[in-house]
Design a protein around this motif. Structure first.
Motif, mmCIF file in Angstrom:
data_model
loop_
_atom_site.group_PDB
_atom_site.id
_atom_site.type_symbol
_atom_site.label_atom_id
_atom_site.label_comp_id
_atom_site.label_asym_id
_atom_site.label_seq_id
_atom_site.Cartn_x
_atom_site.Cartn_y
_atom_site.Cartn_z
ATOM 1 N N ARG A 1 20.857 -10.736 -22.078
ATOM 2 C CA ARG A 1 20.067 -9.491 -22.756
ATOM 3 C C ARG A 1 18.686 -9.676 -22.599
ATOM 4 O O ARG A 1 18.220 -10.534 -23.409
ATOM 5 C CB ARG A 1 20.818 -9.143 -23.923
ATOM 6 C CG ARG A 1 20.136 -7.840 -24.675
ATOM 7 C CD ARG A 1 20.713 -7.972 -26.104
ATOM 8 N NE ARG A 1 20.000 -6.736 -26.925
ATOM 9 C CZ ARG A 1 20.325 -5.446 -26.735
ATOM 10 N NH1 ARG A 1 21.419 -5.096 -25.917
ATOM 11 N NH2 ARG A 1 19.633 -4.447 -27.226
ATOM 12 N N PRO A 2 17.846 -8.855 -22.110
ATOM 13 C CA PRO A 2 18.316 -7.785 -21.405
ATOM 14 C C PRO A 2 18.912 -8.073 -19.966
ATOM 15 O O PRO A 2 18.390 -9.255 -19.340
ATOM 16 C CB PRO A 2 17.165 -6.921 -21.226
ATOM 17 C CG PRO A 2 16.069 -7.910 -21.086
ATOM 18 C CD PRO A 2 16.468 -9.010 -22.125
ATOM 19 N N ARG B 1 18.925 -7.321 -15.962
ATOM 20 C CA ARG B 1 18.151 -6.706 -15.048
ATOM 21 C C ARG B 1 19.003 -6.082 -13.838
ATOM 22 O O ARG B 1 20.007 -6.651 -13.257
ATOM 23 C CB ARG B 1 17.297 -7.735 -14.215
ATOM 24 C CG ARG B 1 16.202 -8.330 -15.195
ATOM 25 C CD ARG B 1 15.550 -9.897 -14.665
ATOM 26 N NE ARG B 1 15.243 -9.542 -13.250
ATOM 27 C CZ ARG B 1 13.877 -9.482 -13.212
ATOM 28 N NH1 ARG B 1 13.174 -9.336 -14.492
ATOM 29 N NH2 ARG B 1 13.223 -9.032 -12.105
ATOM 30 N N GLN C 1 20.659 5.581 -15.418
ATOM 31 C CA GLN C 1 19.267 5.767 -16.103
ATOM 32 C C GLN C 1 19.377 6.272 -17.680
ATOM 33 O O GLN C 1 18.837 5.532 -18.735
ATOM 34 C CB GLN C 1 18.208 6.544 -15.461
ATOM 35 C CG GLN C 1 17.564 5.998 -14.330
ATOM 36 C CD GLN C 1 16.646 6.942 -13.590
ATOM 37 O OE1 GLN C 1 16.885 8.032 -13.575
ATOM 38 N NE2 GLN C 1 15.737 6.272 -12.720
ATOM 39 N N VAL D 1 20.618 3.368 -19.956
ATOM 40 C CA VAL D 1 19.662 2.412 -19.923
ATOM 41 C C VAL D 1 18.623 2.907 -21.076
ATOM 42 O O VAL D 1 18.308 2.032 -22.082
ATOM 43 C CB VAL D 1 19.039 1.990 -18.682
ATOM 44 C CG1 VAL D 1 17.807 1.201 -18.858
ATOM 45 C CG2 VAL D 1 20.172 1.220 -17.737
ATOM 46 N N ASN D 2 18.248 4.064 -20.880
ATOM 47 C CA ASN D 2 17.279 4.696 -21.862
ATOM 48 C C ASN D 2 17.851 4.745 -23.418
ATOM 49 O O ASN D 2 17.065 4.540 -24.104
ATOM 50 C CB ASN D 2 16.778 5.965 -21.609
ATOM 51 C CG ASN D 2 16.081 6.041 -20.051
ATOM 52 O OD1 ASN D 2 15.392 4.973 -19.781
ATOM 53 N ND2 ASN D 2 16.056 6.957 -19.564
ATOM 54 N N GLY E 1 16.666 -1.344 -25.124
ATOM 55 C CA GLY E 1 16.317 -2.595 -24.840
ATOM 56 C C GLY E 1 17.198 -3.565 -24.119
ATOM 57 O O GLY E 1 16.859 -4.749 -23.905
ATOM 58 N N TYR F 1 18.635 -3.139 -21.165
ATOM 59 C CA TYR F 1 18.717 -3.368 -19.717
ATOM 60 C C TYR F 1 17.283 -3.021 -19.260
ATOM 61 O O TYR F 1 16.310 -2.345 -19.648
ATOM 62 C CB TYR F 1 19.735 -2.362 -18.992
ATOM 63 C CG TYR F 1 21.063 -2.433 -19.637
ATOM 64 C CD1 TYR F 1 22.046 -3.633 -19.135
ATOM 65 C CD2 TYR F 1 21.426 -1.960 -20.836
ATOM 66 C CE1 TYR F 1 23.027 -3.863 -19.597
ATOM 67 C CE2 TYR F 1 22.857 -2.211 -21.344
ATOM 68 C CZ TYR F 1 23.655 -3.369 -20.828
ATOM 69 O OH TYR F 1 24.789 -3.488 -20.883
ATOM 70 N N GLU F 2 17.036 -3.644 -18.088
ATOM 71 C CA GLU F 2 15.744 -3.131 -17.341
ATOM 72 C C GLU F 2 16.140 -2.963 -15.872
ATOM 73 O O GLU F 2 16.827 -3.848 -15.235
ATOM 74 C CB GLU F 2 14.546 -4.641 -17.494
ATOM 75 C CG GLU F 2 13.336 -4.475 -16.578
ATOM 76 C CD GLU F 2 12.612 -5.552 -16.878
ATOM 77 O OE1 GLU F 2 11.465 -5.688 -16.170
ATOM 78 O OE2 GLU F 2 12.938 -6.751 -17.341
ATOM 79 N N VAL G 1 14.964 -3.205 -12.459
ATOM 80 C CA VAL G 1 13.879 -3.810 -11.590
ATOM 81 C C VAL G 1 13.616 -3.256 -10.261
ATOM 82 O O VAL G 1 12.518 -3.483 -9.771
ATOM 83 C CB VAL G 1 14.005 -5.297 -11.811
ATOM 84 C CG1 VAL G 1 13.783 -5.706 -13.121
ATOM 85 C CG2 VAL G 1 15.362 -5.915 -11.104
ATOM 86 N N ASP H 1 14.751 0.593 -8.100
ATOM 87 C CA ASP H 1 15.173 1.653 -7.988
ATOM 88 C C ASP H 1 14.802 2.507 -6.692
ATOM 89 O O ASP H 1 13.617 3.144 -6.618
ATOM 90 C CB ASP H 1 14.342 2.649 -9.074
ATOM 91 C CG ASP H 1 14.947 3.974 -9.516
ATOM 92 O OD1 ASP H 1 15.734 4.309 -8.767
ATOM 93 O OD2 ASP H 1 14.367 4.511 -10.310
ATOM 94 N N SER I 1 14.322 -9.369 -6.307
ATOM 95 C CA SER I 1 14.245 -8.851 -7.978
ATOM 96 C C SER I 1 14.674 -9.764 -8.728
ATOM 97 O O SER I 1 14.600 -9.761 -10.068
ATOM 98 C CB SER I 1 14.747 -7.584 -7.971
ATOM 99 O OG SER I 1 16.163 -7.584 -7.846
#
Length: 422
Positions: A184-185, A187, A206, A209-210, A214, A216-217, A219, A221, A241
């Protein structure tokens, strides 16, 4: 997140004509219902071209549904039984052909109703013909929400939204992260086909994730075009990545090509998914079992749902009896249920009048083989069906058990992927 009510539910082209049994001389006149000797239902499928494998699967589902009705003497329409004939044309996996053939079916072949083709971009283009001609059009091959945001009255879709597919995958992943099996988080490398289907998948991931505060990120897209041959540059970005999760949205041919290049490039992520693709026998045959192990897929249906009995079990048993013991995949199931939804609406209307049948489709509430056990086309979703996905994972023994949601799970998910665990 999945609505609580869902969990409660758990508790020139080639012409193919499927002959109607006992159809007799039913082509004389269609000027009135009283004169009808048969129901002619038109459809196109990609029987050649990039989507031909899946088009053939949908045809198997259609064929079984029509055969079952005709074995009973036809479809009950009011006080009469009418044999049903499927007039099926090959749209060659291309939009222009899908559109022109739909127009031919309606205005030259004079079919009574339409079943849709497979692939969101084909359905989106073709369904316009149905709407313009006020012809009920029931499809099991278009999951992109753009199809159902146009305010069309005659278009009905059995595939639940692809956004929900991405969201469901992330719910499974989130359970693993909370259990300490992922960092956590985490990627995420997110890659998606440059279609409405792919954009919906991206949006589903997305949005999750939003809302994950926090956890997930993203990296990577990146989009890619359909029917790609070389994904080297894209996979190079994924490799650089150092992502924990590789989440891709792809149709079956691109999944096979991309996964072959993924393995050749020496990539390995703790979680890997190609959206709805992963457990198909054709992919296992093409790639080898060892190269698909651990892949997750969120699908609209699984033959494992037959364990609950009911319509799903009846369908699986009938499919195996017709196709030499072979188990159906979600493609055949959606083709079968698409035809059955149209048949049910015609029976409820007691008429072949287009407006009467359209009205019954809009109000449909039927027991279904689909997850959740019910099928409807709610106006709030643009007449697109809305029901839970199931997540499967490929195992080394060749099985792909359902691993989420827990209420219907037939196996335990393995995270991180043992091929990649360090």
């Amino acid at each position: 997140m999945l609505p609580r009510s869902w969990i409660h539910r758990w508790s020139a082209p080639l012409l193919v004509v499927v002959a109607a049994l006992g159809a007799g001389t039913g082509c004389k006149s269609r000027s009135s219902q009283a004169e009808k000797k048969e129901l002619r239902i038109g459809a196109t499928l990609p029987l050649t071209g990039a989507e031909s494998r899946i088009g053939g699967f949908y045809k198997e589902g259609y064929d079984l549904a029509f055969e079952e009705v005709n074995r009973q003497g036809g479809l009950q329409v009011g006080d009469r039984k009418l044999p049903v004939t499927l007039v099926l044309l090959d749209d060659t996996s291309t939009q222009a052909t899908a559109v022109s053939l739909a127009d031919r079916l309606v205005n030259s072949d004079k079919v009574d109703f339409l079943l849709g083709t497979y692939a969101s971009h084909l359905v989106e283009a073709q369904s316009t013909v149905a709407e313009q001609n006020k012809m009920p059009y029931v499809n099991g091959g278009g999951g992109a929400t753009d199809i159902y945001k146009r305010g069309y009255k005659y278009v009905f879709g059995l595939l639940a939204p692809v956004e929900l597919l991405g969201n469901t995958l992330m719910q499974f992943v989130d359970e693993q992260e909370k259990a300490g099996k992922l960092p956590r988080p985490s990627r995420i490398a997110l890659v998606w086909e440059n279609t409405a289907h792919g954009k919906d998948f991206r949006r589903g991931v997305q949005d999750f994730v939003n809302g994950a505060k926090g956890g997930y990120e993203i990296v990577v897209d990146e989009s890619f075009e359909l029917s790609g041959k070389d994904f080297g540059a894209l996979l190079g970005k994924v490799k650089a990545s150092n992502a924990d999760l590789f989440l891709a949205d792809a149709h079956l041919p691109d999944y096979i090509t991309m996964q072959r290049q993924y393995v050749s490039a020496g990539l390995c992520n703790k979680v890997i998914s190609y959206g709805a693709r992963g457990s198909e026998k054709g992919a296992v045959d093409a790639l080898g079992q060892e190269n698909v192990n651990g892949i997750l897929s969120a699908v609209w249906w699984s033959a494992q749902l037959a364990a609950k009995g009911g319509p799903a079990k009846a369908f699986v048993d009938a499919f195996k009896a017709k196709y030499a013991g072979r188990a159906p995949e979600w493609y055949q199931a959606l083709g079968y249920e698409t035809a059955r939804a149209l048949f049910t609406a015609i029976q409820q209307a007691g008429s072949t009048d287009r407006e009467a049948v359209r009205s019954k489709l809009a109000a449909l509430q039927m027991d279904s083989i689909l997850p959740g056990g019910k099928l409807s086309f709610a106006a709030e979703h643009g007449q697109q069906a809305y029901y839970p996905f199931v997540v499967q994972q490929n195992m080394p023994d060749g099985t792909s058990p359902i691993v989420f949601p827990p209420v219907v799970a037939t196996g335990q998910g393995i995270v991180p992927n043992p091929r990649c665990a360090r």
